[in-house]
Design an enzyme around this catalytic site. Sequence first.
Site, PDB file in Angstrom:
ATOM      1  N   SER A  65       0.818  -1.210   0.000  1.00 22.16           N
ATOM      2  CA  SER A  65       0.000   0.000   0.000  1.00 22.16           C
ATOM      3  C   SER A  65       0.854   1.264   0.000  1.00 22.16           C
ATOM      4  CB  SER A  65      -0.915   0.024   1.227  1.00 22.16           C
ATOM      5  OG  SER A  65      -1.565   1.276   1.335  1.00 22.16           O
ATOM      6  N   GLU A 117      -9.309   4.995  -9.166  1.00 23.24           N
ATOM      7  CA  GLU A 117      -9.471   5.671  -7.876  1.00 23.24           C
ATOM      8  C   GLU A 117      -9.184   7.166  -8.043  1.00 23.24           C
ATOM      9  OE1 GLU A 117      -7.263   3.881  -4.725  1.00 23.24           O
ATOM     10  OE2 GLU A 117      -8.281   1.934  -4.883  1.00 23.24           O
ATOM     11  N   HIS A 140      -7.459   9.002  -4.918  1.00 26.94           N
ATOM     12  CA  HIS A 140      -6.160   8.608  -4.352  1.00 26.94           C
ATOM     13  C   HIS A 140      -5.041   9.442  -4.969  1.00 26.94           C
ATOM     14  CE1 HIS A 140      -3.321   5.586  -2.564  1.00 26.94           C
ATOM     15  NE2 HIS A 140      -2.555   6.034  -3.552  1.00 26.94           N
TER      16      HIS A 140
END
Length: 287
Positions: free
Chosen positions: A197, A255, A258
């Site tokens: 991540s 996304e 993000h």
Amino acid sequence: MSYYVKLFVVISGITVLSACTTNFSLPRGIPFNEVNQDEAIEKGDSHTTDNNDSIDENQINSEEIEETEIDREFLLESHFFNEVKVVNGNQVIENPSNIMAMVNKEYGLEDDYVPKDLVIPEVDFSFGDADIPQSYLRKDAATALEKLFKLAKEDNIELLAVSGYRSFFRQQGIFNVEKGNKGEEKALQAVALPGQSEHQTGLAMDVTSRSVNLEITKEFGETKEGKWVSENAHKAGFIIRYPLGKESITGYQYEPWHLRYVGLEQAKVIYENKLTLEEYFQKAKKI
């Protein structure tokens, strides 16, 4: 003077001219006056050039300059590239403090990695003023986020920060919940495994707006706030890390919320060339 003597003089002059060209700066692979020498010999004038040939040389020069400028965009200092070691079959990044660290499904972080310079940016959060781990970013990224929110406010755009730094173990919990709700296959498309991540780097922040009820949703990309972020994030050094249409490259679904900090210069190049971080590093050359 006889015809043969004249021809000898002309050819000798051309030979001298060719020998002097080593002091000129030439396009790669194209000798000076190469396209005109045969014609010049036939006409007995080594300085005669055809207009069309001159245009072609100018076009070649232009193409060479343009190519050089494009290549220069992708020159990158070596310390910005991942330094990797293999641990239990996994590629682990050894220089995670690098602001260009490419963390994805191929390159991961140690489970105990925590950035040393985490701070809370002075921006509005969807959860208010609570001092919780997800409100933190690395110092450079936090300063950049403050700049981005200021630019947004100047354009009458309201943004709210949602989730920044996450530890390895926090990411493990989020993945387990997603896996339990949607199954492992869908979870892997939406949530990074622990260690994979970007949030663990402290360089990523999820943002939202009131127009989507402060939710993290792909509909954010269709709002005026989401469109503004897409067009302006690079001005503060951020990129949309998982853009629409690049899912097969990033390994994750679209996304629009993000944001990943990579620095002003790199963000500009990535934005203008419509690249993902993976595509950028495919083009980047070490210096």
